[in-house]
Scaffold this active site. Structure first.
Site, PDB file in Angstrom:
ATOM      1  N   ASP A  96      -2.339   3.805   3.680  1.00 44.68           N
ATOM      2  CA  ASP A  96      -3.154   3.763   2.456  1.00 44.68           C
ATOM      3  C   ASP A  96      -4.346   2.833   2.652  1.00 44.68           C
ATOM      4  O   ASP A  96      -4.185   1.689   3.097  1.00 44.68           O
ATOM      5  CB  ASP A  96      -2.308   3.244   1.286  1.00 44.68           C
ATOM      6  CG  ASP A  96      -1.020   4.031   1.106  1.00 44.68           C
ATOM      7  OD1 ASP A  96      -1.093   5.163   0.613  1.00 44.68           O
ATOM      8  OD2 ASP A  96       0.057   3.513   1.479  1.00 44.68           O
ATOM      9  N   ASP A 103       3.115   6.800   5.184  1.00 50.62           N
ATOM     10  CA  ASP A 103       1.696   7.149   5.267  1.00 50.62           C
ATOM     11  C   ASP A 103       0.890   5.869   5.488  1.00 50.62           C
ATOM     12  O   ASP A 103       1.468   4.784   5.625  1.00 50.62           O
ATOM     13  CB  ASP A 103       1.237   7.867   3.986  1.00 50.62           C
ATOM     14  CG  ASP A 103       1.197   6.940   2.779  1.00 50.62           C
ATOM     15  OD1 ASP A 103       1.606   5.763   2.889  1.00 50.62           O
ATOM     16  OD2 ASP A 103       0.751   7.389   1.707  1.00 50.62           O
ATOM     17  N   ASP A 114      -3.992   8.191   2.876  1.00 46.67           N
ATOM     18  CA  ASP A 114      -4.577   8.188   1.529  1.00 46.67           C
ATOM     19  C   ASP A 114      -5.806   7.296   1.517  1.00 46.67           C
ATOM     20  O   ASP A 114      -5.738   6.135   1.923  1.00 46.67           O
ATOM     21  CB  ASP A 114      -3.575   7.654   0.495  1.00 46.67           C
ATOM     22  CG  ASP A 114      -2.445   8.636   0.222  1.00 46.67           C
ATOM     23  OD1 ASP A 114      -2.644   9.848   0.454  1.00 46.67           O
ATOM     24  OD2 ASP A 114      -1.370   8.188  -0.217  1.00 46.67           O
TER      25      ASP A 114
HETATM   26  P1  GTP Z   1       5.370   4.031   2.173  1.00 44.13           P
HETATM   27  O1  GTP Z   1       4.050   4.718   2.231  1.00 44.13           O
HETATM   28  O2  GTP Z   1       6.484   4.981   1.863  1.00 44.13           O
HETATM   29  O3  GTP Z   1       5.650   3.213   3.378  1.00 44.13           O
HETATM   30  O4  GTP Z   1       5.350   2.997   0.948  1.00 44.13           O
HETATM   31  P2  GTP Z   1       4.150   2.655  -0.009  1.00 44.13           P
HETATM   32  O5  GTP Z   1       4.572   1.534  -0.868  1.00 44.13           O
HETATM   33  O6  GTP Z   1       2.889   2.478   0.769  1.00 44.13           O
HETATM   34  O7  GTP Z   1       4.079   3.951  -0.936  1.00 44.13           O
HETATM   35  P3  GTP Z   1       2.860   4.904  -1.301  1.00 44.13           P
HETATM   36  O8  GTP Z   1       1.967   5.140  -0.151  1.00 44.13           O
HETATM   37  O9  GTP Z   1       3.483   6.113  -1.925  1.00 44.13           O
HETATM   38  O10 GTP Z   1       2.088   4.164  -2.450  1.00 44.13           O
HETATM   39  C1  GTP Z   1       1.385   2.949  -2.263  1.00 44.13           C
HETATM   40  C2  GTP Z   1       1.002   2.394  -3.586  1.00 44.13           C
HETATM   41  O11 GTP Z   1       0.060   3.239  -4.209  1.00 44.13           O
HETATM   42  C3  GTP Z   1       2.170   2.257  -4.552  1.00 44.13           C
HETATM   43  O12 GTP Z   1       2.032   1.049  -5.247  1.00 44.13           O
HETATM   44  C4  GTP Z   1       2.003   3.376  -5.529  1.00 44.13           C
HETATM   45  O13 GTP Z   1       2.450   3.008  -6.805  1.00 44.13           O
HETATM   46  C5  GTP Z   1       0.504   3.573  -5.504  1.00 44.13           C
HETATM   47  N1  GTP Z   1       0.154   4.962  -5.749  1.00 44.13           N
HETATM   48  C6  GTP Z   1       0.560   6.065  -5.097  1.00 44.13           C
HETATM   49  N2  GTP Z   1       0.012   7.169  -5.614  1.00 44.13           N
HETATM   50  C7  GTP Z   1      -0.797   6.753  -6.603  1.00 44.13           C
HETATM   51  C8  GTP Z   1      -1.681   7.404  -7.518  1.00 44.13           C
HETATM   52  O14 GTP Z   1      -1.824   8.625  -7.548  1.00 44.13           O
HETATM   53  N3  GTP Z   1      -2.384   6.599  -8.373  1.00 44.13           N
HETATM   54  C9  GTP Z   1      -2.270   5.247  -8.357  1.00 44.13           C
HETATM   55  N4  GTP Z   1      -2.979   4.514  -9.200  1.00 44.13           N
HETATM   56  N5  GTP Z   1      -1.439   4.605  -7.522  1.00 44.13           N
HETATM   57  C10 GTP Z   1      -0.717   5.351  -6.676  1.00 44.13           C
HETATM   58 MN    MN Z   2       2.035   4.143   1.757  1.00 43.11          MN
HETATM   59 MN    MN Z   3       0.221   6.639  -0.141  1.00 42.79          MN
END
Ligand code: GTP
Ligand code: MN
Ligand code: MN
Length: 375
Positions: free
Chosen positions: A206, A204, A300
């Site tokens: 972020d 995704d 996100d």
């Molecule tokens: P990929 O998206 O799979 O490439 O990896 P990513 O590391 O970007 O994973 P992800 O998008 O799932 O999460 C990014 C960061 O946001 C990570 O450090 C998660 O711990 C954090 N995170 C995800 N969901 C939440 C949430 O609901 N609350 C908080 N506080 N942090 C979150």
């Molecule tokens: Mn991510």
């Molecule tokens: Mn995410």
């Protein structure tokens, strides 16, 4: 000079937040095997085993060279008997029978498929598995079992299960920025998550949004999403307004010393139109298929007030394991509570931080750059 394959376990600290963990490392065949076992443990609800395997994998990612002999594991932190056995098996046979058995099992394959769907966690996937469901077709035949998010997840499964590339993340950023600036001039949009850690692809995109004047950022997301919707770019969205009041008293801070936070946020699927000039790494030679003119991408959005921005940035940059280790270090070694809103001494207000560096300093940790947080 030490060769790359020589590993000094004594020099490797126990917490991932004390180590540099680059994206590319020297022990991929071992970490993949251990991550598979971690994932499988998670599917069975074994949180303890999940964390053990993940910690062991994370240690190997931080090593300066490849493991070539099982004796190199001796003295490594977080390396238990089970993980050592897996590495030994891989060193001796090039393959681990346990890992292969897991990967080939119907249980693992089905749980992996189901949990890959946007909006489906382990609990739901397990329920469906126990009901005898095995494929996406099985799910589509049972529409009443799906909520709106899961329906969108299945509808866009093909796009969402293919990687988002860095240039696509940048394109999404330009679209989001345009909308944010139109709604709130002066606001900033920061790419977080895996792409901030230097990943070239992700599941995704972020973003963390803030504004230099505290309070201006409140209520931003509904307006931004409304604008994007009017441009036909929103395939799914679920917006949550902030609920800071839940975080007011310390009890909540304690119980909320987890990944969950109270920021205004939006989990969405956006439509990324394909620009004709954009570089497409997957496009090979030969006749171009009459290609779709765009792609669904998971996005996100999180909105933080400027006073908490550094904590939100640290909390949303990941990796998930790095975050977990930061919180564990804070609690166990410093008797402080860290979450995406602040760093708290018991009975006291949050310590102020204007940057991620400030937070590492408060914790007595060496600063670890985002590219070294791939724990
Ligand atoms: P990929 O998206 O799979 O490439 O990896 P990513 O590391 O970007 O994973 P992800 O998008 O799932 O999460 C990014 C960061 O946001 C990570 O450090 C998660 O711990 C954090 N995170 C995800 N969901 C939440 C949430 O609901 N609350 C908080 N506080 N942090 C979150
Ligand atoms: Mn991510
Ligand atoms: Mn995410």
């Amino acid at each position: 000079l030490p060769t790359r394959s020589q590993v000094d376990p004594g020099s490797l600290p126990a917490y991932a937040c004390q180590r540099h963990t680059p994206l590319n490392h020297h022990n991929l065949c071992f970490t993949e095997a251990l991550e598979t076992l971690a994932e499988a443990a998670g599917f069975e609800g074994s949180q303890g085993r999940l964390i053990s395997f993940r910690r062991a994998a994370s240690v190997l990612r931080a090593l300066p060279g490849p493991i070539t002999n099982v004796s190199q594991l001796r003295g490594l932190p977080c390396f238990g008997d089970h993980s050592s056995r897996i590495v030994q098996e891989l060193l001796e046979h090039g393959i681990s029978s346990e890992v292969e058995r897991v990967k080939q099992s119907e249980r693992y394959q089905t749980m992996k498929l189901f949990t890959q769907i946007f909006g489906v966690g382990v609990k739901t996937a397990d329920k469906w598995y126990r009901e005898g469901l095995r494929t996406l077709e099985d799910l589509q035949g049972q529409t009443r079992k799906l909520n709106r998010q899961q329906e969108a997840g299945i509808r866009h499964f093909e796009d969402l299960s293919s990687s988002v590339w860095r240039h696509e993340a940048d394109a999404i950023q330009r679209v989001v920025e345009e909308a944010v600036w139109q709604v709130l001039p002066g606001a900033s949009v920061t790419l977080t998550g895996g792409f901030r850690r230097g990943k070239l692809q992700g599941h995704d995109v972020d973003f963390l949004i803030t504004h230099p004047v505290e309070g201006q950022e409140a209520g931003l997301i509904p307006k931004v999403m409304g604008l994007l919707e009017s441009q036909g770019l929103v395939l799914y969205q679920h917006t949550q307004s902030n609920h800071y009041q839940d975080f007011k008293d310390l009890e909540h801070k304690v119980s909320q010393s987890t990944a969950i936070d109270a920021y205004e946020r939006c989990f969405s699927i956006l439509w990324l139109p394909k620009s004709p000039t954009s570089f497409h790494p997957e496009a090979g030679e030969g006749p171009k298929e009459p290609s779709r003119d765009g792609k669904a991408v998971r996005v996100d959005l999180v909105v933080a007030p400027i006073s908490q921005f550094a904590f939100a940035l640290l909390g949303w940059t990941g990796s998930q394991h790095f975050e977990r280790e930061l919180r564990r270090f804070s609690r166990a070694e410093k008797q402080m509570l860290l979450n995406s809103h602040g760093l708290y001494h018991p009975e006291k207000e949050s310590l102020p931080a204007a940057s991620e560096e400030d937070i590492f300093t408060h914790l007595g940790l060496e600063y670890i750059a985002p590219e070294q947080r791939n724990a």
